[in-house]
Design a protein around this motif. Structure first.
Motif, mmCIF file in Angstrom:
data_model
loop_
_atom_site.group_PDB
_atom_site.id
_atom_site.type_symbol
_atom_site.label_atom_id
_atom_site.label_comp_id
_atom_site.label_asym_id
_atom_site.label_seq_id
_atom_site.Cartn_x
_atom_site.Cartn_y
_atom_site.Cartn_z
ATOM 1 N N ASP A 1 -63.240 -2.877 36.902
ATOM 2 C CA ASP A 1 -62.711 -2.287 38.139
ATOM 3 C C ASP A 1 -62.536 -3.354 39.222
ATOM 4 O O ASP A 1 -61.513 -3.376 39.927
ATOM 5 C CB ASP A 1 -63.657 -1.200 38.651
ATOM 6 N N ILE A 2 -63.521 -4.242 39.357
ATOM 7 C CA ILE A 2 -63.449 -5.299 40.367
ATOM 8 C C ILE A 2 -62.268 -6.226 40.086
ATOM 9 O O ILE A 2 -61.508 -6.590 40.998
ATOM 10 C CB ILE A 2 -64.766 -6.095 40.400
ATOM 11 N N LEU A 3 -62.093 -6.613 38.838
ATOM 12 C CA LEU A 3 -60.992 -7.508 38.474
ATOM 13 C C LEU A 3 -59.639 -6.826 38.676
ATOM 14 O O LEU A 3 -58.681 -7.456 39.139
ATOM 15 C CB LEU A 3 -61.146 -7.944 37.011
ATOM 16 N N ALA A 4 -59.546 -5.542 38.333
ATOM 17 C CA ALA A 4 -58.275 -4.825 38.443
ATOM 18 C C ALA A 4 -57.834 -4.682 39.897
ATOM 19 O O ALA A 4 -56.635 -4.609 40.196
ATOM 20 C CB ALA A 4 -58.396 -3.451 37.795
ATOM 21 N N GLN A 5 -58.801 -4.670 40.823
ATOM 22 C CA GLN A 5 -58.481 -4.494 42.240
ATOM 23 C C GLN A 5 -58.437 -5.817 43.011
ATOM 24 O O GLN A 5 -58.224 -5.827 44.226
ATOM 25 C CB GLN A 5 -59.528 -3.573 42.885
ATOM 26 N N ALA A 6 -58.617 -6.922 42.311
ATOM 27 C CA ALA A 6 -58.720 -8.217 42.986
ATOM 28 C C ALA A 6 -57.407 -8.641 43.635
ATOM 29 O O ALA A 6 -56.327 -8.409 43.092
ATOM 30 C CB ALA A 6 -59.166 -9.280 41.990
#
Length: 288
Positions: A127-132
């Motif tokens: 989730d963190i990577l997808a929203q970076a």
């Protein structure tokens, strides 16, 4: 998994943390586990070239009790646990034997990592990577090649991605990070001082710092979130080999997770990338 089922694996995992004398005991056991079951403490001590108290100390470290209880657990491990394979390459091993040991070590490390990696943490990292806003991968030495592979996987996902394998560039890039940026630091040992300092610098900027590293290492203290991969090779002597496969596989899993977050409409972008390199390859031979 019951304690008796993973005692051999536990010995392998703890090798790098044992004292020099206790490690000699561990290596003697791993070299001949069946012989150890039928040995007296005096015979094992002689085979390991250590004192009997050292053998007892090793047993208490591993299982919390003395040599007799340790032998029972070892026998149960051989009888009901995963079949033991000595993965230490010996100087007189034939090329075929070396190949088998290297492959088996890779498979064992992948299985172990799959068992201990928390699914909830992986989901959170995806989730963190997808929203970076931007993703940066840092690694040095053997971990640097993993960082470069991560760049190769993630740049296809239509987001700003870079990989840095130079200490000074990493520090400058970390200092220039912003909230919304994600910095992924890859370190097998988690004890590399420049990476620890870079993680600290990055956290101060407000960027999310993801550590893919040994869970008991100093690097974790400066990470927002950690994907734990335990040390299974002695990197003070050898370059990580089978463990590198674990890191590469985890990167593949993260990239696939982010890709799925993009949804089926993202397939058109991937198809365009594939079509861009079609004329660089020879045609596939026709199947007969």
């Amino acid at each position: 998994m019951n304690k008796h089922e993973d005692i051999i694996r536990k010995i392998q995992e703890r090798l790098s943390t044992l004292s020099k004398s206790e490690r000699k005991v561990a290596e003697a056991i791993l070299a001949a586990p069946k012989q150890t079951i039928h040995s007296s403490i005096a015979k094992l001590a002689a085979r390991a070239e250590v004192s009997e108290p050292t053998v007892n100390r090793f047993c208490r470290t591993l299982v919390g009790s003395g040599f007799p209880d340790f032998k029972v657990l070892l026998a149960q491990s051989l009888a009901t646990g995963t079949p033991y394979i000595n993965l230490n390459v010996e100087p007189d091993d034939a090329p075929g034997a070396v190949t088998n040991k290297v492959f088996e070590a890779a498979k064992n490390n992948l299985t172990r990592a799959q068992e201990v990696l928390p699914e909830a943490t992986i989901s959170r990292v995806v989730d963190i990577l997808a929203q970076a806003r931007r993703i940066e991968f840092y690694g040095l030495g053997a971990s640097g090649s993993v960082a470069l592979d991560a760049h190769h996987k993630f740049f296809r996902l239509n987001m700003p991605v870079v990989a840095y394998t130079d200490i000074l560039v990493q520090r400058m890039a970390a200092a220039g990070a912003h909230s919304g940026d994600v910095i992924v630091i890859i370190s097998y040992t988690g004890r590399t001082l420049p990476l620890i300092e870079t993680a600290r610098i990055a956290r101060e900027t407000g960027a999310a710092v993801i550590g893919i590293t040994n869970p008991d290492s100093p690097l974790t203290e400066h990470c927002s979130i950690v994907l734990p991969i335990e040390e299974t090779e002695d990197t003070d002597i050898y370059t990580p080999m089978s463990s590198r496969i674990v890191y590469l596989t985890l990167i593949d899993a993260l990239a696939t997770g982010v890709l799925l977050k993009r949804g089926p409409e993202f397939n058109a972008h991937l198809k365009k990338l594939k079509q861009s390199i079609q004329d660089t390859r020879t045609p596939k031979p026709e199947k007969k």
